[in-house]
Design a protein around this motif. Structure first.
Motif, PDB file in Angstrom:
ATOM      1  N   LEU A 262       0.836  -1.202   0.000  1.00  0.00           N
ATOM      2  CA  LEU A 262       0.000   0.000   0.000  1.00  0.00           C
ATOM      3  C   LEU A 262       0.870   1.251   0.000  1.00  0.00           C
ATOM      4  O   LEU A 262       0.593   2.220  -0.688  1.00  0.00           O
ATOM      5  N   ILE A 263       1.942   1.194   0.781  1.00  0.00           N
ATOM      6  CA  ILE A 263       2.805   2.382   0.862  1.00  0.00           C
ATOM      7  C   ILE A 263       3.413   2.672  -0.496  1.00  0.00           C
ATOM      8  O   ILE A 263       3.529   3.828  -0.918  1.00  0.00           O
ATOM      9  N   GLN A 328     -12.181   3.135   9.069  1.00  0.00           N
ATOM     10  CA  GLN A 328     -12.106   2.359  10.300  1.00  0.00           C
ATOM     11  C   GLN A 328     -10.688   2.231  10.815  1.00  0.00           C
ATOM     12  O   GLN A 328     -10.412   1.365  11.638  1.00  0.00           O
ATOM     13  N   ILE A 329      -9.780   3.062  10.302  1.00  0.00           N
ATOM     14  CA  ILE A 329      -8.393   2.912  10.745  1.00  0.00           C
ATOM     15  C   ILE A 329      -8.317   3.253  12.233  1.00  0.00           C
ATOM     16  O   ILE A 329      -9.099   4.031  12.756  1.00  0.00           O
ATOM     17  N   ARG A 330      -7.344   2.663  12.857  1.00  0.00           N
ATOM     18  CA  ARG A 330      -7.232   2.830  14.300  1.00  0.00           C
ATOM     19  C   ARG A 330      -6.928   4.289  14.621  1.00  0.00           C
ATOM     20  O   ARG A 330      -6.082   4.911  14.017  1.00  0.00           O
ATOM     21  N   GLY A 331      -7.637   4.814  15.571  1.00  0.00           N
ATOM     22  CA  GLY A 331      -7.522   6.232  15.848  1.00  0.00           C
ATOM     23  C   GLY A 331      -6.421   6.566  16.828  1.00  0.00           C
ATOM     24  O   GLY A 331      -5.683   5.709  17.287  1.00  0.00           O
ATOM     25  N   ASN A 389     -10.425   8.876  15.558  1.00  0.00           N
ATOM     26  CA  ASN A 389     -10.031   8.855  14.156  1.00  0.00           C
ATOM     27  C   ASN A 389     -10.070  10.274  13.609  1.00  0.00           C
ATOM     28  O   ASN A 389     -11.121  10.864  13.456  1.00  0.00           O
ATOM     29  N   VAL A 390      -8.889  10.817  13.320  1.00  0.00           N
ATOM     30  CA  VAL A 390      -8.820  12.223  12.914  1.00  0.00           C
ATOM     31  C   VAL A 390      -9.416  12.426  11.528  1.00  0.00           C
ATOM     32  O   VAL A 390     -10.081  13.422  11.251  1.00  0.00           O
ATOM     33  N   VAL A 391      -9.158  11.455  10.639  1.00  0.00           N
ATOM     34  CA  VAL A 391      -9.654  11.581   9.262  1.00  0.00           C
ATOM     35  C   VAL A 391     -11.174  11.650   9.270  1.00  0.00           C
ATOM     36  O   VAL A 391     -11.784  12.510   8.614  1.00  0.00           O
ATOM     37  N   TYR A 462     -16.938  -7.014   1.888  1.00  0.00           N
ATOM     38  CA  TYR A 462     -15.642  -6.610   2.410  1.00  0.00           C
ATOM     39  C   TYR A 462     -14.847  -7.833   2.840  1.00  0.00           C
ATOM     40  O   TYR A 462     -13.653  -7.980   2.545  1.00  0.00           O
ATOM     41  N   GLU A 463     -15.530  -8.734   3.538  1.00  0.00           N
ATOM     42  CA  GLU A 463     -14.822  -9.905   4.062  1.00  0.00           C
ATOM     43  C   GLU A 463     -14.344 -10.789   2.923  1.00  0.00           C
ATOM     44  O   GLU A 463     -13.221 -11.309   2.960  1.00  0.00           O
ATOM     45  N   ASP A 466     -11.284  -9.290   1.363  1.00  0.00           N
ATOM     46  CA  ASP A 466     -10.105  -9.548   2.193  1.00  0.00           C
ATOM     47  C   ASP A 466      -9.665 -10.988   2.070  1.00  0.00           C
ATOM     48  O   ASP A 466      -8.471 -11.292   2.046  1.00  0.00           O
ATOM     49  N   THR A 472      -6.436  -2.736   0.015  1.00  0.00           N
ATOM     50  CA  THR A 472      -7.542  -1.779   0.176  1.00  0.00           C
ATOM     51  C   THR A 472      -7.909  -1.116  -1.135  1.00  0.00           C
ATOM     52  O   THR A 472      -9.085  -0.999  -1.489  1.00  0.00           O
ATOM     53  N   LYS A 475      -9.614  -3.491  -3.406  1.00  0.00           N
ATOM     54  CA  LYS A 475     -10.930  -3.856  -2.881  1.00  0.00           C
ATOM     55  C   LYS A 475     -11.961  -2.791  -3.227  1.00  0.00           C
ATOM     56  O   LYS A 475     -13.047  -3.076  -3.725  1.00  0.00           O
ATOM     57  N   TYR A 476     -11.588  -1.521  -2.969  1.00  0.00           N
ATOM     58  CA  TYR A 476     -12.565  -0.467  -3.232  1.00  0.00           C
ATOM     59  C   TYR A 476     -12.801  -0.291  -4.717  1.00  0.00           C
ATOM     60  O   TYR A 476     -13.913  -0.098  -5.177  1.00  0.00           O
TER      61      TYR A 476
END
Lengths: 565, 539
Positions: A262-263, A328-331, A389-391, A462-463, A466, A472, A475-476
């Motif tokens: 992803l990066i 849903q990324i970890r906040g 979650n800031v976003v 989604y599942e 995955d 990601t 998937k989208y």
């Protein structure tokens, strides 16, 4: 002794049996409830009164319509009694004459519609003048006691309404763009809808042409030309840029195949964006524009440019906002949020609250001075509703703020605040400000629509994505977004139609688009005070545009099977 | 995104950080926060550069504080506002001007929501009628108003219809009703509440309770006997009975109204006024006045001279009480209005009029002040709880009744027609969303049509209708900002004038955004509460 009924049947029945129970008829249709009786009496009075008054103004038409009504009602009643309808009386019975009130209402409404239509035709055609010469139009209209429509104002100003002040020697650009888009559109509807072109190279060629269309039309309409004398330099720079882009293309393919993550996708995207910006910058040194959009773009041209730009630009932004809001990324962990809030609160309490307390003269001022405590409240709400979650927080704030204020406020804000928000001395044309504001506004509304579509996707999708190992982005792109957007196509097209109509607000802000030109027509000395006719013409244009968009959306929905699966 | 990648069990290779979902998430957020912080800092620096020069956040003592930026709200506004619910003149502050604008926006929004809901519901139900004409008329209305821009409709209604109305003297009266369409706007008859309205209100509340009791009592009877007892009709009838009874009682027990006039006029009660005026006219009956004017026996100047001259205070309910009775009796009259009661008394004493109208207590107090008090008598005048004031042309303007200025009429009619079309579609979709089986089952059970609608269809339809209805109400509230295009002084129009005049663009925008956000949040909060109340309780 034969009853009157039997003798009637013999004479009129023509061999068919007449079924009529007068008692039941009265009970069901007239006296079923007191409201029905009351309504029937009122309606009978209204119908008779209106028919008589219409008879005085339009005797022949009213008499003819009433006669037709009587005859058809009689036929329908006869067929109903003998239980032998033909198609016409069956339709009449089901749709117009299903009860006594409906029968009377039908007559009333037909007479009303005829009166209204005749009044409009009278105004727009019989008592109207179609001359483009003001004096002649005045002469024609003076013949009538109540003058009709003065269509000369619209016909004379047709170029103004379409393109306002676009320079005449540059009109070839408009024609080029029109023909280009028209051919592309025709080709696409043909190629994209046919099954045999599913994997054809023609499809990719057309997609390529569509991708360069925005840049091409923009360049043409704003009059991009090479700086005189630097054409060779421009060509050399163009070659360099193209070579660089080709190198970047192969480099990105190499990187993505060696380090699939992803990066790396993110890094490659950033590289591409940077490369495009650099190439535009490099080429812009050799290019200049000859038209000033603030002056040259006007009328229907400006409406379409702003609408298309806002629609196209708001789509990716809106999708990103919707995805960001639902991310849903970890906040941020709770200790970090509360810690930062505590530090900020302590700092401002020490600096602002304590001196304010010393200065305060009333309880209210003391309470207001305690505002740094709000930092802790905000931190708590942030952790509770957004899980840190800031976003999601920023996307939500942006969407809800923009959706809570009127469009005209956003437009005025863009016009007035852009000069303040940009570095001193940097000028940006009103047209760009309005276009950006319209795009940002539309993106917030689109985000909500797409979010509704995303919520409709079952979690299993989604599942499953995955499970088969898609990252990601894949998937989208391959699974989620196609389904989501297909579900909300009706809402999105409604949004676009709304945007097309909302371009009229730009007239208040100062740019002269279609409605602005219509307002100016009545200020011309030739056509002073002619206001209704341009507005009627505009209504026809907007109605046609919206109708075409809505019906093509219905066709698209049918083709994509929206609502079926 | 579904489950994040879990920590691998011990002994297995751990996930490299550039593929670990948690690390990427945190890194992305940190990058996002840094970007947003940098962007905001850059924007703020630009703002400071650009308006630091204007000093609009600067306090009186030279420091820069956020709260000082709003001190400009105390400066005099020095611009006029064309219509306002509360008192306003140009020497009031900017803050008060903004409050006037907010109240005007509220007025448009509340009236617009009510009228648009009524119109939309009617049109939505009409769309579902079996009559082909009715359903197609509704369809054409909805299609036309949804596919044309609101601003265009507003311009057409304002510039193309209302401003082209004739002058006052030739005001249009549709269908002969006392509604006057002229260049001054739309004037309708309106209610004026007399002091005895409070008593009648008590009777009305009693009537409502009575209707409820009847409803419940007859409902219990229905359950016990199984026969329908038409309880709606009986409840309404009992309410009307109590209301009418209360009307007469309130009217007859109230004796607060009166007129002051010279004893020489020999007027002891209201009917004597008729004799008084008839004595001055060359006709034998008041009904003959019109024919006399028409065939020339009575000139308009003589009619004016013979009319009853009245002194009154502006916007006083006693004046409407007297004039509506005079109008019903056919007595011609002229009104001389003053701002305050003492000014009206001065006019009376100066001889500008022969009758002074006010409450009897006020008249008694005024009579004591006058010189020839012994020659003046107070005659009681009947009153009913509510009088209808009909607009009347006096001089260059309409007086009495409800006045809708051209701008207000344009924005209200435009918004109602536009939003009504959207609401019609929502109502239609809501009613059509109820499965046909429900209707068939209701009919199979023997429910009447009204019972079917009330008990089966509407509760289920409301659940589908309310959420989109919320967004339509919000749209109406936000579209009211287009009033600036037709010249109505709503919140946005006044804010724009304030912004231009004071130069504090950032602060004014903050205030406007906060106000509209509050309005939107209030409307959605109210409707979400209602939505939760009617939503299905799922297993």
């Amino acid at each position: 002794m034969t009853t009157w009924r039997e003798s009637l049947q013999e004479r009129v029945g023509n061999g068919r049996e007449i079924h009529f129970d007068s008692g039941r008829f009265i009970r069901e249709n007239i006296t079923k409830s007191w409201i029905q009786t009351l309504w029937l009496i009122i309606l009978t009075y209204l119908t008779i009164a209106y028919t008589i008054s219409q008879f005085r103004s339009l005797p022949f038409t009213t008499g003819f319509v009433t006669l037709v009504w009587l005859v058809t009602v009689g036929l329908t009643i006869y067929n109903e009694l003998t239980r032998s309808h033909n198609p016409m009386t069956l339709w009449l019975k089901n749709n117009l004459y299903s009860s006594i009130t409906n029968t009377l209402l039908s007559l009333l409404l037909v007479l009303g519609i005829i009166a209204a239509v005749w009044a409009f035709i009278d105004y727009a055609f019989v008592r109207a003048s179609f001359s483009r010469i003001p004096e002649e139009a005045q002469a024609i209209l003076a013949q009538f006691q109540t003058p009709g429509a003065n269509w000369g104002a619209v016909l004379d100003n047709m170029r103004n309404l379409m393109v306002f002040r676009y320079p005449r020697e540059q009109t070839w650009r408009l024609w080029f763009v029109l023909v280009y888009v028209g051919v592309l559109l025709a080709g696409s509807t043909f190629v994209y809808s046919q099954e045999r072109f599913r994997r054809h190279w023609l499809r990719q060629v057309l997609t390529g042409f569509w991708l360069i269309t925005p840049l091409l039309t923009f360049g043409l309409l704003v009059g991009v030309v090479p700086v005189p004398g630097e054409t060779i330099a421009l060509l050399i720079n163009l070659l360099i840029v193209l070579a660089g882009l080709v190198v970047l293309f192969f480099l990105s393919r190499l990187l993505l195949s060696r380090f699939p993550s992803l990066i790396m996708s993110f890094v490659v995207t950033v590289l591409w964006v940077a490369a495009l910006i650099l190439s535009v910058y490099r080429l812009s040194n050799n290019l200049t524009t000859i038209l000033n959009p603030d002056i040259a773009w006007g009328g229907l041209l400006l409406t379409l440019i702003i609408a298309v730009f806002a629609i196209v630009a708001s789509f990716p932004l809106g999708v990103l906002l919707a995805l960001g809001r639902r991310s849903q990324i970890r906040g941020v962990p709770a200790w970090l949020t509360y810690g930062a809030a505590a530090v900020l609160a302590a700092y401002y309490i020490y600096n602002n609250t304590l001196p304010a307390f010393a200065r305060a003269s009333s309880i209210l001022q003391q309470l207001v001075a305690l505002w740094p405590l709000l930092f802790l409240v905000i931190a708590y709400l942030f952790q509770k509703y957004f899980r840190g979650n800031v976003v999601a927080l920023f996307c939500t704030i942006y969407i809800e703020s923009i959706r809570g204020v009127p469009l005209i406020t956003v437009l005025f804000m863009s016009i007035i605040l852009f000069p303040i928000l940009l570095p001193k001395g940097m000028e940006i044309l009103s047209t760009w400000r309005v276009m950006v504001a319209a795009a940002l506004f539309a993106a917030a509304y689109l985000a909500e629509n797409v979010r509704g579509g995303l919520q409709a996707i079952p979690k299993g999708q989604y599942e499953a994505a995955d499970a088969i190992g898609l990252n990601t982005f894949q998937k989208y792109r391959l699974i989620i977004l196609p389904q989501a957007i297909r579900t909300v196509i009706p809402a999105i097209v409604g949004q676009f139609i709304g945007l097309f109509k909302d371009t009229t607000l730009i007239a208040i802000v100062g740019l002269v688009e279609l409605l602005g030109v219509a307002n100016l027509i009545s200020a011309q000395t030739d056509w002073l005070g002619v206001r209704r006719e341009p507005y009627i013409f505009l209504m026809i244009i907007y109605f046609t545009g919206s109708w075409v968009m809505a019906s093509s959306s219905r066709r698209l929905e049918k083709r994509l099977g929206v609502g079926e699966r | 995104m579904a489950e994040l990648s879990p920590t691998p069990p011990k002994g297995q290779q751990s996930i490299p950080f550039w593929r670990d979902g948690r690390v990427i998430g945190v890194l992305a957020q940190i990058a996002f926060v840094i970007l947003v912080a940098l962007g905001t800092a850059w924007l703020l620096r630009n703002v400071n550069d650009n308006i630091g020069a204007l000093g609009s956040f600067r306090c009186a003592d030279g420091t820069e504080r956020f709260s000082c930026g709003f001190n400009f709200l105390r400066i005099d506004a020095q611009f006029d506002i064309s219509e306002s619910i509360i008192r306003y003149d140009p020497s009031d502050s900017y803050g008060r001007a903004l409050v006037v604008g907010a109240l005007n926006t509220l007025k448009v929004t509340v009236l617009g929501v009510i009228l648009a809901t009524i119109l939309g519901t009617l049109a939505g139900i009409a769309r579902l009628s079996t009559n082909w004409l009715v359903s197609n008329l509704a369809k054409w209305y909805v299609d036309f108003f949804r596919n044309t821009p609101l601003l265009l409709q507003l311009f057409f209604i304002y510039f193309g219809v209302i401003l082209l109305f004739p002058g006052i003297q030739e005001a249009i009266q549709p269908f002969g009703l006392p509604i006057f369409l002229s260049q001054r706007g739309i004037n309708l008859p309106g209610p004026v509440f007399m002091p005895s309205f409070a008593i009648w209100m008590a009777f009305l509340i009693l009537g409502i309770i009575q209707a409820q009791v009847t409803w419940l009592f007859l409902g219990r009877q229905e359950q016990q006997t199984g026969r329908s007892s038409n309880r709606g009709l009986w409840a309404v009838a009992s309410f009307l009975l109590v209301a009418i009874l209360g009307w007469y009682i309130a009217g007859s027990t109230a004796n607060s109204q009166g007129i002051l006039l010279a004893k020489a006029a020999r007027v002891r009660e209201f009917s004597d006024l008729e004799t008084l005026v008839l004595g001055r006219l060359p006709v034998s009956e008041l009904g003959d006045i019109d024919t006399a004017v028409a065939d020339g026996t009575l000139s308009p100047e003589n009619l004016t001279a013979a009319s009853l001259q009245i002194c009154a205070v502006k916007e006083d309910s006693s004046e409407v009480n007297l004039t509506s009775q005079l109008r019903r009796a056919g007595i011609p009259y002229l009104v001389n209005r003053s701002d305050r009661l003492d000014q009206a008394t001065e006019a009376f004493a100066a001889g500008d009029c022969e009758v002074l109208v006010a409450t009897r207590a006020a008249l008694a107090a005024e009579r004591n002040v006058l010189e020839n008090a012994a020659n003046l008598s107070i005659v009681p005048i009947a009153e009913t709880p509510v009088r209808i004031a009909v607009p009347r042309i006096e001089g260059l303007n309409f007086v009495g009744g409800i006045k809708l200025t051209p701008s207000f009429a344009a924005i209200l009619i435009g918004l109602v027609l536009y939003t009504g079309a959207f609401i019609a579609e929502i109502v239609r979709a809501g009613i059509q969303s109820v499965p046909k089986g429900q209707t068939e089952a209701a009919r199979a059970l023997g429910l009447s049509e009204s019972q079917r609608l009330r008990l089966v269809v509407l509760p289920q339809a409301m659940r589908v209708i309310i959420p989109p209805l919320t967004s339509q109400y919000l749209n109406l509230a936000k579209n009211s900002s287009l009033a600036i295009a037709v010249g109505f002084a709503d919140l946005w129009a006044i804010s724009y004038t304030t912004l231009n005049q004071s130069g504090r663009s950032v602060q004014v925008f903050m205030i406007v955004m906060a106000a509209y956000l509050t309005l939107s949040l209030t409307i959605s909060f109210l409707l979400n509460w209602y939505n939760r109340r009617i939503s299905l309780v799922e297993r």
